[in-house]
Write a protein that holds these residues in place. Structure first.
Motif: not given
Length: 186
Positions: A38, A126, A131
């Protein structure tokens, strides 16, 4: 413009001294299927793009792992282990067992969340496509669900694997507040 490669992105990610330290620490802890994921990755890239220090604006460093033991006690032991091993870094490190996400996701974020079967399943979900990144702590290999084009092109697009428009807009606005040149793509 040339296409961003895994190797180029990894080189940029390693410019962040916290990322380097975590990727050195994690393999020594014996945590199953652990990955640095992340914001530590894509935000370091955005900082590189904008000329900011590599660690600027990164609120926390996320580590995902996958362990079939769904008990809170097992996850708590891993959290304590990582916190102890990384406390000298002076940053917030958050580690979560991806096998347990479905147990708390609905209460925290609303909406159902089916169980994950491996660590990368969490990355795949996500909220923002660009990302969906992780680095395997043992191999150093980059994992990217949707490739690197959207990251390279500064695009924030909702992930169809976890379509949550309200959460997407909130997260995209948070990123644009720090990196205003990012573009929300509907």
């Amino acid at each position: 413009m040339h296409l961003l490669t895994d190797e180029q992105l990894l080189e940029i990610i390693h410019q962040n001294p916290i990322n380097r330290a975590l990727l050195e620490i994690l393999p020594t802890l014996g945590i199953p299927h652990s990955m640095l994921v992340a914001g530590a990755l894509f935000q370091t890239f955005w900082n590189h793009r904008s000329g900011e220090p590599a660690e600027w604006g990164i609120k926390d460093y996320d580590i995902a792992y996958f362990d079939a033991d769904l008990s809170w006690e097992a996850e708590d032991r891993v959290i304590a282990q990582v916190q102890q091993a990384s406390s000298h870094l002076g940053v917030n490190v958050e580690i979560r067992n991806q096998a347990r996400v479905h147990l708390w996701y609905e209460k925290k974020f609303g909406g159902a969340y089916s169980p994950l079967k491996k660590v990368t399943d969490g990355i795949d979900r996500y909220l923002i496509r660009s990302t969906c990144l992780g680095i395997d702590a043992c191999t150093g290999k980059l994992y990217s669900t949707h490739g690197l084009n959207e990251l390279q092109n500064n695009e924030l697009r909702m992930n169809e694997l976890n379509p949550r428009p309200d959460l997407f807009r909130e997260k995209a606005a948070s990123y644009q507040a720090r990196w205003p040149w990012l573009q929300v793509i509907q």
